[in-house]
Motif scaffolding. Structure first.
Motif, PDB file in Angstrom:
ATOM      1  N   PRO A  86       0.835  -1.208   0.000  1.00  0.00           N
ATOM      2  CA  PRO A  86       0.000   0.000   0.000  1.00  0.00           C
ATOM      3  C   PRO A  86       0.865   1.252   0.000  1.00  0.00           C
ATOM      4  O   PRO A  86       1.857   1.335   0.728  1.00  0.00           O
ATOM      5  CB  PRO A  86      -0.804  -0.126   1.290  1.00  0.00           C
ATOM      6  N   SER A  87       0.502   2.230  -0.813  1.00  0.00           N
ATOM      7  CA  SER A  87       1.295   3.462  -0.895  1.00  0.00           C
ATOM      8  C   SER A  87       0.386   4.634  -1.178  1.00  0.00           C
ATOM      9  O   SER A  87      -0.755   4.467  -1.623  1.00  0.00           O
ATOM     10  CB  SER A  87       2.369   3.349  -1.981  1.00  0.00           C
ATOM     11  N   GLY A  88       0.922   5.819  -0.916  1.00  0.00           N
ATOM     12  CA  GLY A  88       0.154   7.039  -1.151  1.00  0.00           C
ATOM     13  C   GLY A  88       0.943   8.053  -1.929  1.00  0.00           C
ATOM     14  O   GLY A  88       0.964   8.056  -3.146  1.00  0.00           O
ATOM     15  N   THR A 107       2.315   5.681   4.355  1.00  0.00           N
ATOM     16  CA  THR A 107       1.452   4.547   4.022  1.00  0.00           C
ATOM     17  C   THR A 107       2.246   3.289   3.693  1.00  0.00           C
ATOM     18  O   THR A 107       1.821   2.165   4.010  1.00  0.00           O
ATOM     19  CB  THR A 107       0.547   4.912   2.822  1.00  0.00           C
ATOM     20  N   CYS A 108       3.410   3.438   3.083  1.00  0.00           N
ATOM     21  CA  CYS A 108       4.174   2.293   2.588  1.00  0.00           C
ATOM     22  C   CYS A 108       5.181   1.752   3.613  1.00  0.00           C
ATOM     23  O   CYS A 108       6.134   1.064   3.243  1.00  0.00           O
ATOM     24  CB  CYS A 108       4.899   2.657   1.294  1.00  0.00           C
ATOM     25  N   LYS A 109       4.958   2.033   4.883  1.00  0.00           N
ATOM     26  CA  LYS A 109       5.889   1.568   5.921  1.00  0.00           C
ATOM     27  C   LYS A 109       5.880   0.052   6.038  1.00  0.00           C
ATOM     28  O   LYS A 109       4.831  -0.562   6.193  1.00  0.00           O
ATOM     29  CB  LYS A 109       5.522   2.201   7.262  1.00  0.00           C
ATOM     30  N   VAL A 110       7.054  -0.544   5.935  1.00  0.00           N
ATOM     31  CA  VAL A 110       7.217  -1.992   6.093  1.00  0.00           C
ATOM     32  C   VAL A 110       8.434  -2.234   6.975  1.00  0.00           C
ATOM     33  O   VAL A 110       9.288  -1.367   7.132  1.00  0.00           O
ATOM     34  CB  VAL A 110       7.399  -2.708   4.729  1.00  0.00           C
ATOM     35  N   ARG A 111       8.517  -3.435   7.512  1.00  0.00           N
ATOM     36  CA  ARG A 111       9.625  -3.749   8.407  1.00  0.00           C
ATOM     37  C   ARG A 111      10.725  -4.473   7.662  1.00  0.00           C
ATOM     38  O   ARG A 111      10.487  -5.447   6.950  1.00  0.00           O
ATOM     39  CB  ARG A 111       9.143  -4.605   9.579  1.00  0.00           C
TER      40      ARG A 111
END
Length: 360
Positions: A307-309, A317-321
């Motif tokens: 998901p992104s904005g 929005t695109c925060k991932v670990r």
């Protein structure tokens, strides 16, 4: 280089550091910030390049302490020379100056010296970026341009914690109001309690840079401030394709006296010729790419959805670990330092360096 001699002056003697300086004025600028103005007891004039520094010998308890400060005055006003200092937590020399240095006192000084000057790196267009007391060399250069009478093409960006801590604000606004070629921008992190702030607010980032100086690629850039700030500026410029040979910085810790002393920047910069690999852990997918690809684009190319904005590192929005490897991330405030400490990245503005692993 001698500005007075270059101008053909054969009048009063030129000050050198064999003569002590006499403090003639102390001017409060902001909380824990003051300008100390000096003159030569002999009446000698001061000849230096705008942006250079002095090293002061401070008679603190326990023996002399040597501290280096950028000159905040301009050689176009040669009857005096000034330094503007800000006391940080735990500072000794600057704290002594603020508490004890008064008009009439004399101190030893070494210099002037340094290569952080628009005279050393001439250009038709300039961009000055500073934070806190890093404004001092910019003030010297901008004042010199103002005093020349011709219209410069210079954008000056200064960042501060709050409006009341913007050093030289009134003087800079006066010069900008008189010279249209001086474009002045301020960025603050937070408002003052009883004064409305209508300018830029937050952490200085790529989006602000594009709004403040749309033609930044055409400008000679001078940067001064705390190292984390300068690193963020360098990363933002490099990410935007700026020619870093036209980037110059002055460190609070170790100003360079000569070109040979200017340290080489060892920032990690993604290389389009270097291959990288991303392992998307939850999807069990490996994607090969280059270091200049973003994690978001690599995921899309592999048929995966993150998901992104905004895609500019603003919305988060695109925060991932990230669970393994290193990335080069230049964001615009869309992720907190705590999240970064916990291993999170913004996929839209993170470039893989070698092999990495993310939870996607």
């Amino acid at each position: 280089m001698s500005l007075l001699k270059a101008a053909g002056s054969a009048g009063p003697a030129i000050w050198d550091d064999s003569e002590m300086l006499e403090c003639v004025a102390v001017i409060p600028e902001a909380p824990n910030v003051a300008t100390f103005c000096f003159q030569a007891p002999s009446g000698a004039l001061f000849d230096y390049l705008p942006g250079q520094f002095l090293t002061l010998e401070l008679p603190v308890s326990g023996g002399p302490l040597y501290r280096t400060y950028t000159i905040s005055s301009s050689p176009s006003r040669p009857t005096s020379i000034s330094v503007t200092v800000k006391a940080q937590e735990g500072s000794l020399g600057t704290r002594w100056m603020l508490d004890h240095l008064q008009p009439g006192m004399r101190i030893k000084a070494l210099g002037p010296a340094g290569v952080f000057s628009h005279h050393v790196h001439p250009s038709d267009k300039y961009l000055f970026i500073s934070a806190g007391s890093g404004i001092t060399p910019m003030m010297s250069m901008v004042t010199y341009m103002f005093d020349q009478g011709s219209e410069p093409d210079a954008v000056l960006i200064n960042c501060a914690t709050r409006p009341s801590e913007i050093i030289f604000r009134d003087r800079l606004e006066h010069m900008a109001s008189r010279v249209p070629g001086l474009d002045l921008k301020f960025v603050v992190e937070t408002n003052d309690r009883f004064k409305v702030w209508t300018g830029f607010q937050g952490r200085f980032n790529q989006l602000m840079l594009g709004l403040m100086a749309p033609d930044y690629l055409e400008r000679e850039v001078f940067c001064c401030g705390p190292e984390p700030f300068m690193q963020a500026v360098r990363e933002a410029l490099a990410e935007l394709g700026f020619d870093m040979n036209r980037y110059h910085q002055e460190s609070f810790q170790a100003p360079a006296a000569t070109e040979q002393e200017v340290p080489e920047l060892d920032d990690v910069v993604p290389d389009e010729t270097e291959s990288a690999e991303i392992y998307f852990l939850h999807s069990d997918v490996r994607a090969k790419c280059t270091e200049t690809d973003t994690v978001l684009n690599a995921a899309r190319s592999a048929g995966l959805n993150i998901p992104s904005g905004c895609t500019f590192g603003v919305c988060g929005t695109c925060k991932v670990r990230k669970t393994a490897g290193e990335v080069h991330m230049v964001h615009s405030g869309g992720i907190s330092e705590d999240d970064i400490e916990d291993g999170y990245i913004l996929a839209c503005c993170s470039h893989p360096i070698g092999k990495i692993e993310v939870e996607v």
